[in-house]
Each structure stands twice: as structure tokens, then as C-alpha cells.
Design an enzyme around this catalytic site. Structure first.
Site, PDB file in Angstrom:
ATOM      1  N   ASP A 135       8.827  15.092 -46.940  1.00  0.00           N
ATOM      2  CA  ASP A 135       7.960  14.811 -48.080  1.00  0.00           C
ATOM      3  C   ASP A 135       6.748  15.736 -47.970  1.00  0.00           C
ATOM      4  O   ASP A 135       6.494  16.311 -46.894  1.00  0.00           O
ATOM      5  CB  ASP A 135       7.536  13.332 -48.009  1.00  0.00           C
ATOM      6  CG  ASP A 135       6.520  12.984 -49.065  1.00  0.00           C
ATOM      7  OD1 ASP A 135       6.732  13.348 -50.235  1.00  0.00           O
ATOM      8  OD2 ASP A 135       5.495  12.353 -48.734  1.00  0.00           O
ATOM      9  N   ASP A 173       3.122  15.338 -49.970  1.00  0.00           N
ATOM     10  CA  ASP A 173       1.810  14.682 -49.963  1.00  0.00           C
ATOM     11  C   ASP A 173       1.785  13.560 -48.928  1.00  0.00           C
ATOM     12  O   ASP A 173       2.619  12.660 -48.958  1.00  0.00           O
ATOM     13  CB  ASP A 173       1.513  14.116 -51.367  1.00  0.00           C
ATOM     14  CG  ASP A 173       0.074  14.341 -51.778  1.00  0.00           C
ATOM     15  OD1 ASP A 173      -0.698  14.917 -50.990  1.00  0.00           O
ATOM     16  OD2 ASP A 173      -0.294  13.944 -52.895  1.00  0.00           O
TER      17      ASP A 173
HETATM   18 MG   LIG Z   1       4.075  11.180 -49.592  1.00  0.00          MG
END
Ligand SMILES: [Mg+2]
Length: 307
Positions: A30, A32
Site C-alpha cells: 500500500d 499512504d
Molecule cells: Mg494506507
């Protein structure tokens, strides 16, 4: 190894860590909350990813953010110093376009969202209605009479994050979705953005609104649904059992890992912390148990000292 036990890697002997490192050859991370926070790179993330690549791991970045195209995400990662291949970016807007393309979709898409979605649709030759403000200037009765003529070529409604979401857009989506043959796709269903001191609704809140007024369930493309990684698995580019999903949000990243048969690593630099995991560990609800990662690290950069 360690499946669903949330083992803290920092407390493991070196030989167990080496064994764990050798158990995967693909990493899907992932963005962020793992490698960056908004526009700021998370300290040590670039060096850690570089070292993992040196060890022979192929690295993909995977985000539910539909506001950027894969090219824009690639440029963001590249500018921050990440050595990522352009075709190793997985985004919900790209996966939405790929979903329609794989089904030989020939009609036009009504989009509630941003250019991140429409650019990806255009890239695979799918027509759309455009994005931007759409507001009602006069009275509702006048709008019903003459303000909107449905486009008969619409065959799908795609809903993502849209700062211009409006009553007019709700009406249009509802009219198109009243035809049961019209597809209803959601890029992602994250409820809100994790911004301190402020609540910013994300795509999930808009999707829920459209669900309410249409009484229809969308096909959700983004994490934790398999659809976002399906093309990678089906094409044989990754082997699920030898793939590690890294994330900061258990409800999207770790659950995606579970749904795809990946190994999972939670890092504590974003949405979820060990305290959340400890609650799910004790829960009797099997759905909560699915949120428990295999392994945990406070920060991605903690891996550097271990590899
Ligand atoms: Mg995230």
C-alpha cells in the site's frame, strides 16, 4: 508462517526472520501510511524498498486512491526516490477500467469521480461522460421537466472520490441504475481519509449515498476485493502464496491479502495499530479474525536492520 498471528518481527530470532524473508518473492505494498503520508515520504521507506529489490523481490504498489492515474502515481513514487517499474502500479481506477475492458464493455460510462478514472477509461478506449461540477441552478421541478435528458448509450455507472459530488449527480446515477442492465461499479469503499483534526469523506461515503437512492449493490473494485489484483494473479505474474501484502489499514490491505491468499505485514505508520489488532485477536467474530496480519512492524524502515 505466522498466519493470522500478528507476530512482531522485531521480537523474532534472526533465523526465523531469514526464513520469513525467503518465503516470498513478490511484495505488494500500500502507499499512504506505508511508504508515504500525503506528499511526504515516510523516513527509511525508500532505502528499505531498494534493499528488498536488491534481494530479488519484485515490488508492486497498490492504492485505492482513484484520483490519480497509474502514470501519475508512478511519477509521484519516482520523484520521491522509489525505484518502481511503471507497470508495477496497481490502482483502483486502472483496475476499474481493466474490469470493464475484460468484459468487452462497448457502451459509455457515467462517472462520479475525477480525471484519475476517466483518463484510465480513455486509455483502454472506453467512452465516458466527463467529470467536474454539476449543480442545479434553478428549482427541482424545472430540472425534472427540462434539465436532464438521459444519455441512452450509458451502460455503466462508476463511482469514486469526487469533490463535486452533487444532487444532480445522484439523480443521474439513479436514473441510469434504474435499468438493471446498467453496471454499478465502485472504485473503492474507504469511508474517509485519515487526516488529523478533519473528517474528509472518501469514495465509500459517496458510494453509500448512491446505493441508498438506487437500492443496488455495487461491484467494488478496490481493496479488500480481489478484483484489484485479479489481473495479476490470472496472468500468472504473481504467485499468491509467495506474495507479501504490506499495509497500514487492516480492513483494506490485510483483508485484501487474506482474500487473495497472500502473506500479510502490518506497519504501524498509518491507520491501524497493535492495540486494534489485539482487540480483533480476542474477538469471537470470524470476520474480525480475518483482520489480524501474519506479522507486524512499527515502521517499514525497521526491516532495513533485519535484512
Ligand atoms: Mg494506507
Amino acid at each position: 508462517m505466522h498466519q493470522g498471528r500478528c507476530v512482531n518481527l522485531l521480537e523474532q530470532p534472526l533465523d526465523r526472520i531469514r526464513q520469513w524473508l525467503a518465503s516470498f518473492d513478490t511484495i505488494i505494498s500500500d502507499c499512504d501510511g506505508v511508504i508515504w503520508l500525503g506528499d511526504n515520504v515516510i523516513e527509511g521507506a525508500v532505502d528499505t524498498m531498494r534493499q528488498l529489490k536488491r534481494l530479488g523481490k519484485q515490488i508492486y504498489l497498490c492504492t485505492n486512491n482513484s484520483t490519480r492515474t497509474r502514470q501519475q502515481l508512478y511519477e509521484k513514487a519516482h520523484n520521491m526516490g522509489f525505484d518502481i517499474d511503471a507497470d508495477h502500479i496497481i490502482s483502483s481506477s486502472y483496475a476499474t477500467a481493466a474490469y470493464l475492458k475484460a468484459r468487452n464493455f462497448q457502451k459509455k460510462v457515467y462517472v462520479i469521480g475525477t480525471a484519475g478514472i476517466t483518463d484510465e477509461l480513455e486509455a483502454v478506449g472506453i467512452k465516458h461522460t466527463g467529470v467536474g461540477p454539476d449543480i442545479m441552478s434553478g428549482r427541482l421541478t424545472a430540472y425534472i421537466k427540462s434539465g436532464f435528458r438521459p444519455d441512452t448509450d450509458i451502460g455503466a455507472v462508476v463511482v469514486g472520490f469526487d469533490v463535486h459530488f452533487s444532487f444532480c449527480k445522484m439523480i443521474k446515477a439513479s436514473v441510469y441504475l434504474s435499468d438493471p442492465k446498467c453496471l454499478f461499479l465502485a472504485t473503492n469503499i474507504d469511508e474517509r481519509f485519515p487526516i488529523t483534526g478533519m473528517v474528509i469523506p472518501d469514495a465509500g461515503s459517496i458510494v453509500r449515498t448512491v446505493q441508498t437512492c438506487t437500492a443496488r449493490e455495487p461491484v467494488v473494485i478496490g481493496k479488500p476485493n480481489r478484483s484489484i489484483c485479479e489481473w495479476l494473479i490470472k496472468s500468472g505474474r504473481i504467485e499468491p502464496a509467495r506474495t507479501l501484502m504490506i499495509g497500514d489499514c487492516c480492513g483494506s490491505d490485510i483483508l485484501l491479502g487474506r482474500n487473495c491468499g497472500f502473506q500479510t505485514l502490518l506497519v504501524g505508520t498509518g491507520v491501524n495499530q497493535l492495540s486494534d489488532v489485539n482487540v480483533w485477536k480476542k474477538s469471537c467474530d470470524p470476520e474480525d479474525k480475518k483482520l489480524v496480519p501474519d506479522v507486524y512492524l512499527p515502521r517499514l524502515a525497521d526491516l532495513l536492520a533485519l535484512i
